[in-house]
Motif scaffolding. Structure first.
Motif, short mmCIF file in Angstrom:
data_model
loop_
_atom_site.label_atom_id
_atom_site.label_comp_id
_atom_site.label_asym_id
_atom_site.label_seq_id
_atom_site.Cartn_x
_atom_site.Cartn_y
_atom_site.Cartn_z
N LEU A 24 -5.67 -0.18 -13.79
CA LEU A 24 -6.46 0.26 -12.65
C LEU A 24 -7.39 -0.72 -12.24
O LEU A 24 -7.98 -0.72 -10.96
CB LEU A 24 -7.10 1.50 -13.06
N ARG A 26 -7.66 -4.37 -13.18
CA ARG A 26 -7.05 -5.68 -12.83
C ARG A 26 -5.50 -5.74 -12.61
O ARG A 26 -4.75 -5.26 -13.50
CB ARG A 26 -7.04 -6.30 -14.30
N THR A 27 -5.20 -5.80 -11.44
CA THR A 27 -3.81 -5.87 -10.75
C THR A 27 -3.04 -7.13 -11.42
O THR A 27 -3.47 -8.34 -11.48
CB THR A 27 -3.83 -5.91 -9.38
N HIS A 33 -0.29 -10.29 -5.30
CA HIS A 33 -1.54 -10.20 -5.90
C HIS A 33 -1.79 -11.51 -6.86
O HIS A 33 -2.39 -11.38 -7.84
CB HIS A 33 -1.57 -9.08 -6.84
N PRO A 223 -0.70 2.10 -11.11
CA PRO A 223 -1.82 1.35 -10.71
C PRO A 223 -1.29 0.19 -9.72
O PRO A 223 -2.20 -0.19 -8.84
CB PRO A 223 -2.22 0.66 -12.08
N ARG A 224 -0.27 -0.31 -9.97
CA ARG A 224 0.41 -1.27 -8.93
C ARG A 224 0.46 -0.91 -7.58
O ARG A 224 0.18 -1.67 -6.54
CB ARG A 224 1.68 -2.12 -9.45
N SER A 227 -2.87 -0.45 -5.84
CA SER A 227 -3.06 -1.61 -5.32
C SER A 227 -2.61 -2.08 -4.16
O SER A 227 -2.94 -2.63 -3.33
CB SER A 227 -2.95 -2.81 -6.58
N HIS A 228 -1.14 -1.84 -4.21
CA HIS A 228 -0.23 -2.23 -2.79
C HIS A 228 -0.79 -1.61 -1.66
O HIS A 228 -0.91 -1.91 -0.64
CB HIS A 228 1.09 -1.86 -3.14
N HIS A 229 -1.08 -0.15 -2.09
CA HIS A 229 -1.42 0.67 -1.05
C HIS A 229 -2.66 0.18 -0.42
O HIS A 229 -2.77 0.51 0.99
CB HIS A 229 -1.62 2.38 -1.74
N LYS A 230 -3.86 -0.05 -0.94
CA LYS A 230 -5.12 -0.25 -0.85
C LYS A 230 -4.70 -1.73 0.10
O LYS A 230 -5.44 -1.93 1.09
CB LYS A 230 -5.90 -0.76 -1.83
N TRP A 231 -3.85 -2.46 -0.58
CA TRP A 231 -3.90 -4.10 0.08
C TRP A 231 -3.31 -3.56 1.76
O TRP A 231 -3.85 -4.31 2.51
CB TRP A 231 -2.80 -4.61 -0.65
#
Ligand code: NAP
Length: 251
Positions: A24, A26-27, A33, A223-224, A227-231
Protein backbone atom coordinates in the motif's frame (compact mmCIF):
# COMPACT_ATOMS: atom_id res chain seq x y z
CA UNK A 1 -11.61 -27.68 5.01
CA UNK A 2 -9.96 -30.94 3.98
CA UNK A 3 -6.68 -30.24 5.78
CA UNK A 4 -6.03 -28.53 9.07
CA UNK A 5 -4.04 -25.34 9.39
CA UNK A 6 -0.50 -25.64 10.75
CA UNK A 7 1.67 -22.84 12.18
CA UNK A 8 3.49 -22.79 8.81
CA UNK A 9 0.38 -22.24 6.70
CA UNK A 10 -0.90 -19.65 9.18
CA UNK A 11 2.47 -17.82 9.02
CA UNK A 12 2.48 -18.01 5.20
CA UNK A 13 -0.98 -16.45 5.05
CA UNK A 14 -0.10 -13.81 7.67
CA UNK A 15 2.92 -12.87 5.53
CA UNK A 16 0.50 -12.05 2.71
CA UNK A 17 -1.32 -9.58 4.95
CA UNK A 18 1.99 -7.93 5.93
CA UNK A 19 2.94 -7.77 2.24
CA UNK A 20 -0.36 -6.05 1.42
CA UNK A 21 0.37 -3.35 3.99
CA UNK A 22 3.87 -2.82 2.55
CA UNK A 23 2.50 -2.68 -1.01
CA UNK A 24 0.00 0.00 0.00
CA UNK A 25 3.02 2.26 0.57
CA UNK A 26 5.50 0.84 -1.98
CA UNK A 27 4.13 -0.10 -5.42
CA UNK A 28 5.96 -3.02 -7.05
CA UNK A 29 8.26 -1.38 -9.66
CA UNK A 30 7.23 -2.90 -12.99
CA UNK A 31 5.02 -1.79 -15.87
CA UNK A 32 3.95 1.87 -15.48
CA UNK A 33 5.44 1.94 -11.97
CA UNK A 34 8.96 0.86 -13.03
CA UNK A 35 11.81 2.82 -11.45
CA UNK A 36 15.49 3.05 -12.32
CA UNK A 37 16.75 2.53 -8.75
CA UNK A 38 15.77 -1.17 -8.45
CA UNK A 39 19.00 -2.64 -9.82
CA UNK A 40 19.65 -4.66 -12.98
CA UNK A 41 16.80 -5.32 -15.41
CA UNK A 42 16.04 -7.99 -18.00
CA UNK A 43 13.63 -8.20 -20.98
CA UNK A 44 10.06 -8.12 -19.60
CA UNK A 45 8.87 -11.12 -21.66
CA UNK A 46 11.77 -13.32 -20.56
CA UNK A 47 11.31 -12.36 -16.91
CA UNK A 48 7.55 -12.93 -17.14
CA UNK A 49 7.82 -16.41 -18.67
CA UNK A 50 10.52 -17.56 -16.22
CA UNK A 51 8.66 -16.37 -13.13
CA UNK A 52 5.24 -17.72 -14.17
CA UNK A 53 6.40 -21.10 -15.53
CA UNK A 54 7.78 -21.88 -12.07
CA UNK A 55 4.26 -22.12 -10.64
CA UNK A 56 2.97 -25.15 -12.61
CA UNK A 57 6.40 -26.80 -12.39
CA UNK A 58 6.40 -26.38 -8.59
CA UNK A 59 2.83 -27.73 -8.36
CA UNK A 60 3.80 -30.89 -10.29
CA UNK A 61 6.97 -31.21 -8.18
CA UNK A 62 4.92 -30.90 -4.98
CA UNK A 63 2.50 -33.57 -6.18
CA UNK A 64 5.34 -35.84 -7.23
CA UNK A 65 7.15 -35.35 -3.92
CA UNK A 66 3.99 -36.39 -2.03
CA UNK A 67 3.02 -39.33 -4.20
CA UNK A 68 6.49 -40.89 -4.57
CA UNK A 69 7.26 -43.76 -3.93
CA UNK A 70 3.73 -45.16 -3.44
CA UNK A 71 2.62 -43.81 -6.85
CA UNK A 72 -1.06 -44.00 -5.90
CA UNK A 73 -3.13 -42.43 -8.63
CA UNK A 74 -4.98 -39.16 -8.08
CA UNK A 75 -8.78 -39.06 -7.98
CA UNK A 76 -10.79 -37.29 -10.70
CA UNK A 77 -11.40 -34.44 -8.26
CA UNK A 78 -7.69 -33.96 -7.59
CA UNK A 79 -6.91 -34.21 -11.31
CA UNK A 80 -9.57 -31.55 -11.95
CA UNK A 81 -7.86 -29.16 -9.53
CA UNK A 82 -4.51 -29.79 -11.22
CA UNK A 83 -6.11 -29.18 -14.64
CA UNK A 84 -7.52 -25.81 -13.50
CA UNK A 85 -4.09 -24.77 -12.21
CA UNK A 86 -2.28 -25.88 -15.37
CA UNK A 87 -4.93 -24.26 -17.60
CA UNK A 88 -4.53 -20.92 -15.84
CA UNK A 89 -0.73 -21.03 -16.11
CA UNK A 90 -0.76 -22.20 -19.72
CA UNK A 91 -2.45 -18.87 -20.42
CA UNK A 92 -0.52 -16.73 -17.93
CA UNK A 93 3.00 -18.11 -18.50
CA UNK A 94 2.97 -18.87 -22.24
CA UNK A 95 -0.01 -17.47 -24.17
CA UNK A 96 -0.27 -14.06 -22.44
CA UNK A 97 3.40 -13.03 -22.87
CA UNK A 98 3.27 -14.23 -26.49
CA UNK A 99 0.21 -12.03 -27.19
CA UNK A 100 1.45 -8.88 -25.41
CA UNK A 101 3.20 -6.20 -27.46
CA UNK A 102 6.30 -6.01 -25.28
CA UNK A 103 9.29 -4.82 -27.32
CA UNK A 104 11.51 -2.52 -25.29
CA UNK A 105 9.86 -3.42 -21.97
CA UNK A 106 12.18 -4.35 -19.13
CA UNK A 107 11.66 -5.73 -15.65
CA UNK A 108 13.88 -5.39 -12.56
CA UNK A 109 15.59 -8.73 -11.85
CA UNK A 110 14.53 -8.40 -8.21
CA UNK A 111 10.84 -8.51 -9.26
CA UNK A 112 11.43 -11.68 -11.26
CA UNK A 113 13.39 -13.30 -8.44
CA UNK A 114 10.81 -12.46 -5.78
CA UNK A 115 8.04 -13.86 -8.01
CA UNK A 116 10.10 -17.02 -8.62
CA UNK A 117 10.50 -17.45 -4.84
CA UNK A 118 6.78 -16.90 -4.26
CA UNK A 119 5.74 -19.28 -7.05
CA UNK A 120 8.09 -22.00 -5.79
CA UNK A 121 6.53 -21.96 -2.32
CA UNK A 122 2.96 -21.36 -3.50
CA UNK A 123 3.01 -23.96 -6.29
CA UNK A 124 4.85 -26.55 -4.18
CA UNK A 125 2.57 -26.12 -1.16
CA UNK A 126 -0.57 -26.37 -3.30
CA UNK A 127 0.78 -29.51 -5.01
CA UNK A 128 1.51 -31.21 -1.67
CA UNK A 129 -1.91 -30.30 -0.27
CA UNK A 130 -3.87 -31.31 -3.40
CA UNK A 131 -2.26 -34.75 -3.08
CA UNK A 132 -3.43 -34.97 0.55
CA UNK A 133 -7.10 -34.21 -0.25
CA UNK A 134 -9.56 -37.00 0.47
CA UNK A 135 -11.84 -36.72 -2.56
CA UNK A 136 -15.47 -35.79 -1.81
CA UNK A 137 -18.18 -38.35 -2.53
CA UNK A 138 -20.46 -35.68 -4.08
CA UNK A 139 -20.03 -32.18 -5.46
CA UNK A 140 -21.38 -29.71 -2.89
CA UNK A 141 -23.10 -26.41 -3.79
CA UNK A 142 -19.99 -24.61 -2.46
CA UNK A 143 -17.87 -26.44 -5.01
CA UNK A 144 -20.19 -25.39 -7.84
CA UNK A 145 -19.87 -21.79 -6.63
CA UNK A 146 -16.07 -22.21 -6.57
CA UNK A 147 -15.95 -23.66 -10.09
CA UNK A 148 -18.21 -20.88 -11.41
CA UNK A 149 -16.02 -18.21 -9.80
CA UNK A 150 -12.88 -19.79 -11.25
CA UNK A 151 -14.24 -20.05 -14.79
CA UNK A 152 -15.98 -16.63 -14.67
CA UNK A 153 -12.88 -15.00 -13.18
CA UNK A 154 -10.63 -16.52 -15.85
CA UNK A 155 -12.98 -15.26 -18.59
CA UNK A 156 -13.02 -11.75 -17.04
CA UNK A 157 -9.23 -11.77 -16.73
CA UNK A 158 -8.58 -12.91 -20.31
CA UNK A 159 -11.20 -10.52 -21.76
CA UNK A 160 -9.82 -7.57 -19.78
CA UNK A 161 -6.25 -8.39 -20.87
CA UNK A 162 -7.48 -8.38 -24.48
CA UNK A 163 -9.00 -4.89 -24.08
CA UNK A 164 -5.70 -3.57 -22.69
CA UNK A 165 -3.82 -5.18 -25.57
CA UNK A 166 -6.07 -3.48 -28.11
CA UNK A 167 -5.17 -0.02 -26.76
CA UNK A 168 -1.73 0.05 -28.40
CA UNK A 169 -0.87 -0.19 -32.06
CA UNK A 170 2.35 -2.06 -32.94
CA UNK A 171 5.33 0.02 -31.79
CA UNK A 172 3.33 2.21 -29.37
CA UNK A 173 4.12 2.32 -25.66
CA UNK A 174 1.79 5.01 -24.26
CA UNK A 175 -1.39 4.59 -22.23
CA UNK A 176 -5.06 5.20 -23.11
CA UNK A 177 -8.20 4.98 -20.99
CA UNK A 178 -9.58 1.44 -21.34
CA UNK A 179 -13.28 1.28 -22.21
CA UNK A 180 -15.87 -1.49 -22.49
CA UNK A 181 -16.29 -4.83 -20.76
CA UNK A 182 -15.81 -4.64 -17.00
CA UNK A 183 -13.80 -1.42 -17.41
CA UNK A 184 -17.21 0.26 -17.23
CA UNK A 185 -17.11 -0.40 -13.48
CA UNK A 186 -13.49 -0.77 -12.42
CA UNK A 187 -10.00 0.33 -13.44
CA UNK A 188 -8.50 -3.17 -13.05
CA UNK A 189 -11.00 -5.90 -14.04
CA UNK A 190 -8.02 -8.09 -15.00
CA UNK A 191 -7.04 -8.09 -11.31
CA UNK A 192 -10.66 -8.57 -10.18
CA UNK A 193 -10.93 -11.60 -12.49
CA UNK A 194 -7.69 -13.02 -11.09
CA UNK A 195 -8.93 -12.60 -7.51
CA UNK A 196 -12.25 -14.30 -8.36
CA UNK A 197 -10.38 -17.19 -9.94
CA UNK A 198 -8.27 -17.98 -6.89
CA UNK A 199 -11.15 -17.38 -4.48
CA UNK A 200 -13.10 -19.94 -6.51
CA UNK A 201 -10.14 -22.33 -6.45
CA UNK A 202 -9.95 -21.96 -2.65
CA UNK A 203 -13.66 -22.82 -2.32
CA UNK A 204 -13.16 -25.87 -4.51
CA UNK A 205 -9.92 -27.21 -3.05
CA UNK A 206 -10.67 -26.07 0.52
CA UNK A 207 -7.03 -26.49 1.54
CA UNK A 208 -5.04 -23.96 3.61
CA UNK A 209 -2.60 -23.59 0.69
CA UNK A 210 -5.42 -22.64 -1.71
CA UNK A 211 -6.93 -20.20 0.80
CA UNK A 212 -3.46 -18.68 1.32
CA UNK A 213 -3.07 -18.21 -2.46
CA UNK A 214 -6.41 -16.39 -2.65
CA UNK A 215 -5.26 -14.10 0.19
CA UNK A 216 -1.85 -13.55 -1.48
CA UNK A 217 -3.53 -12.67 -4.79
CA UNK A 218 -5.71 -10.04 -3.13
CA UNK A 219 -2.70 -8.82 -1.11
CA UNK A 220 -0.73 -8.23 -4.32
CA UNK A 221 -3.46 -6.96 -6.58
CA UNK A 222 -5.65 -4.69 -4.42
CA UNK A 223 -2.78 -2.30 -3.55
CA UNK A 224 -1.61 -2.39 -7.18
CA UNK A 225 -5.13 -1.62 -8.43
CA UNK A 226 -5.30 1.35 -6.05
CA UNK A 227 -1.94 2.59 -7.43
CA UNK A 228 -3.14 2.17 -11.05
CA UNK A 229 -6.40 3.97 -10.23
CA UNK A 230 -4.58 6.93 -8.65
CA UNK A 231 -2.16 7.00 -11.61
CA UNK A 232 -5.02 7.16 -14.18
CA UNK A 233 -6.75 9.95 -12.27
CA UNK A 234 -3.49 11.94 -12.22
CA UNK A 235 -2.78 11.32 -15.92
CA UNK A 236 -6.26 11.85 -17.41
CA UNK A 237 -8.41 14.81 -16.39
CA UNK A 238 -11.38 13.09 -18.07
CA UNK A 239 -11.01 9.75 -16.28
CA UNK A 240 -14.53 8.32 -15.60
CA UNK A 241 -15.58 9.54 -12.16
CA UNK A 242 -17.87 6.64 -11.26
CA UNK A 243 -15.22 4.00 -12.00
CA UNK A 244 -13.80 2.28 -8.91
CA UNK A 245 -10.31 0.74 -8.62
CA UNK A 246 -11.08 -2.98 -8.41
CA UNK A 247 -14.38 -3.79 -6.65
CA UNK A 248 -17.44 -2.37 -8.43
CA UNK A 249 -19.25 0.36 -6.44
CA UNK A 250 -17.03 -0.28 -3.38
CA UNK A 251 -13.27 0.20 -3.76
N1 NAP B 1 -1.92 -13.72 -8.96
C1 NAP B 1 -1.18 -12.64 -8.74
O1 NAP B 1 -0.80 -12.38 -7.61
C2 NAP B 1 -0.79 -11.71 -9.89
C3 NAP B 1 0.19 -10.75 -9.66
C4 NAP B 1 0.52 -9.89 -10.71
C5 NAP B 1 -0.12 -10.00 -11.94
N2 NAP B 1 -1.06 -10.95 -12.13
C6 NAP B 1 -1.80 -11.02 -13.39
O2 NAP B 1 -0.94 -10.78 -14.48
C7 NAP B 1 -1.57 -9.95 -15.46
C8 NAP B 1 -0.69 -8.74 -15.78
O3 NAP B 1 -0.45 -8.01 -14.60
P1 NAP B 1 0.10 -6.51 -14.68
O4 NAP B 1 0.28 -6.07 -13.26
O5 NAP B 1 1.26 -6.43 -15.64
O6 NAP B 1 -1.17 -5.79 -15.35
P2 NAP B 1 -1.35 -4.29 -15.94
O7 NAP B 1 -0.54 -3.30 -15.19
O8 NAP B 1 -2.82 -4.07 -16.05
O9 NAP B 1 -0.70 -4.37 -17.42
C9 NAP B 1 -1.04 -5.40 -18.30
C10 NAP B 1 -0.51 -5.04 -19.69
O10 NAP B 1 -1.36 -4.08 -20.31
C11 NAP B 1 -0.63 -2.88 -20.61
N3 NAP B 1 -1.52 -1.76 -20.23
C12 NAP B 1 -2.08 -1.58 -19.01
N4 NAP B 1 -2.85 -0.47 -19.01
C13 NAP B 1 -2.76 0.06 -20.24
C14 NAP B 1 -3.32 1.24 -20.85
N5 NAP B 1 -4.12 2.06 -20.18
N6 NAP B 1 -2.99 1.52 -22.14
C15 NAP B 1 -2.18 0.69 -22.83
N7 NAP B 1 -1.62 -0.45 -22.32
C16 NAP B 1 -1.91 -0.76 -21.03
C17 NAP B 1 0.60 -2.92 -19.74
O11 NAP B 1 1.64 -2.15 -20.32
P3 NAP B 1 2.89 -1.62 -19.44
O12 NAP B 1 3.63 -2.86 -19.01
O13 NAP B 1 3.63 -0.75 -20.39
O14 NAP B 1 2.32 -0.87 -18.25
C18 NAP B 1 0.89 -4.42 -19.70
O15 NAP B 1 1.56 -4.81 -20.87
C19 NAP B 1 -2.94 -9.56 -14.90
O16 NAP B 1 -3.95 -10.28 -15.56
C20 NAP B 1 -2.88 -9.92 -13.44
O17 NAP B 1 -4.12 -10.38 -12.96
C21 NAP B 1 -1.41 -11.82 -11.12
Amino acid sequence: MYLTWTPWTIAWTALAVVTAVVLLFRTAPYGRHIRSDWGPTLPHRLGWIVMEVISPVALIAGLWWSIYPSMESLSGFQMGLVALWLGHYLYRALIYPYLMRWKEHRMPAVIMLSAVGFNLVNGGLNGVQIEAIVPPTAISPMMWVGLSLFVGGLAMNVHSDAILRSLRKPGESGYRIPEGGFYRWVTCPNYLGEMLEWTGFALLAATPAAVAFAVWTAANLIPRALSHHKWYKNQFAVYPRHRKAVIPFVL
